[in-house]
Design a protein around this motif. Sequence first.
Motif, PDB file in Angstrom:
ATOM      1  N   ASP A   7      53.494  87.577   2.876  1.00  0.00           N
ATOM      2  CA  ASP A   7      53.448  86.254   2.241  1.00  0.00           C
ATOM      3  C   ASP A   7      54.692  85.957   1.411  1.00  0.00           C
ATOM      4  OD1 ASP A   7      50.998  85.630   3.352  1.00  0.00           O
ATOM      5  OD2 ASP A   7      49.871  86.451   1.663  1.00  0.00           O
ATOM      6  N   ASP A   8      55.121  86.906   0.614  1.00  0.00           N
ATOM      7  CA  ASP A   8      56.279  86.712  -0.272  1.00  0.00           C
ATOM      8  C   ASP A   8      57.493  87.391   0.352  1.00  0.00           C
ATOM      9  OD1 ASP A   8      57.945  86.191  -2.411  1.00  0.00           O
ATOM     10  OD2 ASP A   8      56.930  87.549  -3.802  1.00  0.00           O
ATOM     11  N   ALA A   9      57.963  86.807   1.457  1.00  0.00           N
ATOM     12  CA  ALA A   9      59.033  87.411   2.257  1.00  0.00           C
ATOM     13  C   ALA A   9      60.409  87.190   1.630  1.00  0.00           C
ATOM     14  CB  ALA A   9      59.014  86.829   3.666  1.00  0.00           C
ATOM     15  N   VAL A  10      61.352  87.979   2.077  1.00  0.00           N
ATOM     16  CA  VAL A  10      62.738  87.829   1.659  1.00  0.00           C
ATOM     17  C   VAL A  10      63.252  86.498   2.214  1.00  0.00           C
ATOM     18  CG1 VAL A  10      65.063  88.791   1.845  1.00  0.00           C
ATOM     19  CG2 VAL A  10      63.096  90.333   1.646  1.00  0.00           C
ATOM     20  N   TYR A  61      60.940  95.094   9.937  1.00  0.00           N
ATOM     21  CA  TYR A  61      60.211  94.064  10.675  1.00  0.00           C
ATOM     22  C   TYR A  61      58.851  93.740  10.067  1.00  0.00           C
ATOM     23  CZ  TYR A  61      64.084  93.981  13.752  1.00  0.00           C
ATOM     24  OH  TYR A  61      65.357  93.828  14.212  1.00  0.00           O
ATOM     25  N   ASP A  62      58.229  94.687   9.400  1.00  0.00           N
ATOM     26  CA  ASP A  62      56.976  94.389   8.701  1.00  0.00           C
ATOM     27  C   ASP A  62      57.184  93.336   7.608  1.00  0.00           C
ATOM     28  OD1 ASP A  62      55.614  96.183  10.282  1.00  0.00           O
ATOM     29  OD2 ASP A  62      55.384  97.710   8.731  1.00  0.00           O
ATOM     30  N   GLY A 111      56.128  92.184  -2.785  1.00  0.00           N
ATOM     31  CA  GLY A 111      56.633  90.850  -2.463  1.00  0.00           C
ATOM     32  C   GLY A 111      58.013  90.674  -3.072  1.00  0.00           C
ATOM     33  N   TYR A 112      58.808  89.847  -2.434  1.00  0.00           N
ATOM     34  CA  TYR A 112      60.211  89.678  -2.832  1.00  0.00           C
ATOM     35  C   TYR A 112      60.365  89.196  -4.265  1.00  0.00           C
ATOM     36  CZ  TYR A 112      64.936  87.779  -3.007  1.00  0.00           C
ATOM     37  OH  TYR A 112      66.222  87.491  -3.378  1.00  0.00           O
ATOM     38  N   SER A 113      59.622  88.177  -4.660  1.00  0.00           N
ATOM     39  CA  SER A 113      59.837  87.562  -5.971  1.00  0.00           C
ATOM     40  C   SER A 113      59.528  88.503  -7.130  1.00  0.00           C
ATOM     41  CB  SER A 113      59.022  86.273  -6.109  1.00  0.00           C
ATOM     42  OG  SER A 113      57.650  86.560  -6.008  1.00  0.00           O
ATOM     43  N   LYS A 114      58.704  89.514  -6.897  1.00  0.00           N
ATOM     44  CA  LYS A 114      58.336  90.430  -7.980  1.00  0.00           C
ATOM     45  C   LYS A 114      59.294  91.608  -8.121  1.00  0.00           C
ATOM     46  CE  LYS A 114      53.505  89.208  -7.962  1.00  0.00           C
ATOM     47  NZ  LYS A 114      52.185  89.555  -7.484  1.00  0.00           N
ATOM     48  N   VAL A 137      59.658  95.514  -1.648  1.00  0.00           N
ATOM     49  CA  VAL A 137      59.291  94.169  -1.183  1.00  0.00           C
ATOM     50  C   VAL A 137      57.996  94.230  -0.382  1.00  0.00           C
ATOM     51  CG1 VAL A 137      59.958  92.235   0.305  1.00  0.00           C
ATOM     52  CG2 VAL A 137      61.640  93.245  -1.249  1.00  0.00           C
ATOM     53  N   LEU A 138      57.848  95.236   0.450  1.00  0.00           N
ATOM     54  CA  LEU A 138      56.618  95.373   1.234  1.00  0.00           C
ATOM     55  C   LEU A 138      55.402  95.580   0.320  1.00  0.00           C
ATOM     56  CD1 LEU A 138      55.595  95.381   4.138  1.00  0.00           C
ATOM     57  CD2 LEU A 138      55.922  97.841   4.173  1.00  0.00           C
TER      58      LEU A 138
END
Length: 195
Positions: free
Chosen positions: A113-116, A107-108, A28-31, A24-25
């Motif tokens: 931008d594309d957060a959980v 925490y990062d 991004g979450y959606s990917k 995710v870092l």
Amino acid sequence: MERKEDRRIERTKETLRTTFKQLVLQQGYSKVKVKDIVEVANYNRTTFYVHYDGKEELAKEIIQLEMQRFLFEFCKPVRDNPVLDLRVMKPDGTDVFHYIKENRSYYDLLVIDDAVPGMQTALLDELKDIFHNRMYFLGEKASEINAPYFIHYRAYGIYGFILEWIRAGYDASPSEMARRIINLLHYQSSLMTQI
């Protein structure tokens, strides 16, 4: 035999959680897809689905576990002192900022931008809950200081401090951050207790 299996299950789940946070870092979450998680973690999809219905459930578990740990760290000073006097509290008397920095893999994720989904509001909600159900300010204006609008003010203020600290790359030391929060809280009342 059950203990060994429990440890193995927890180790597998921890690997999946760690891998998910890393992906995710980076992306991004959606990917992030389940296939990406299992590929990087070196598991198969069946193993993943034994533990989680999908990445949403994995994300929810990560948030719940982290909020339990955050709560424990944040509330340490009032657990150790029946009445906490902020006038004499030393910045080293709280470990929450050390904890946040040590657990930056979580925490990062708050500032990408594309957060959980739900991760940012979980921290804010946890802070509101702490000041509503766990910590109480004492003094002649206690009823006003502990009113919902002051609870929200404190929660949003601390939440903002944390987010800006993360965005700045943890530029201030954990002790300096603790000093700033102690000062923020001290302006309202110098005495706190655990509910």
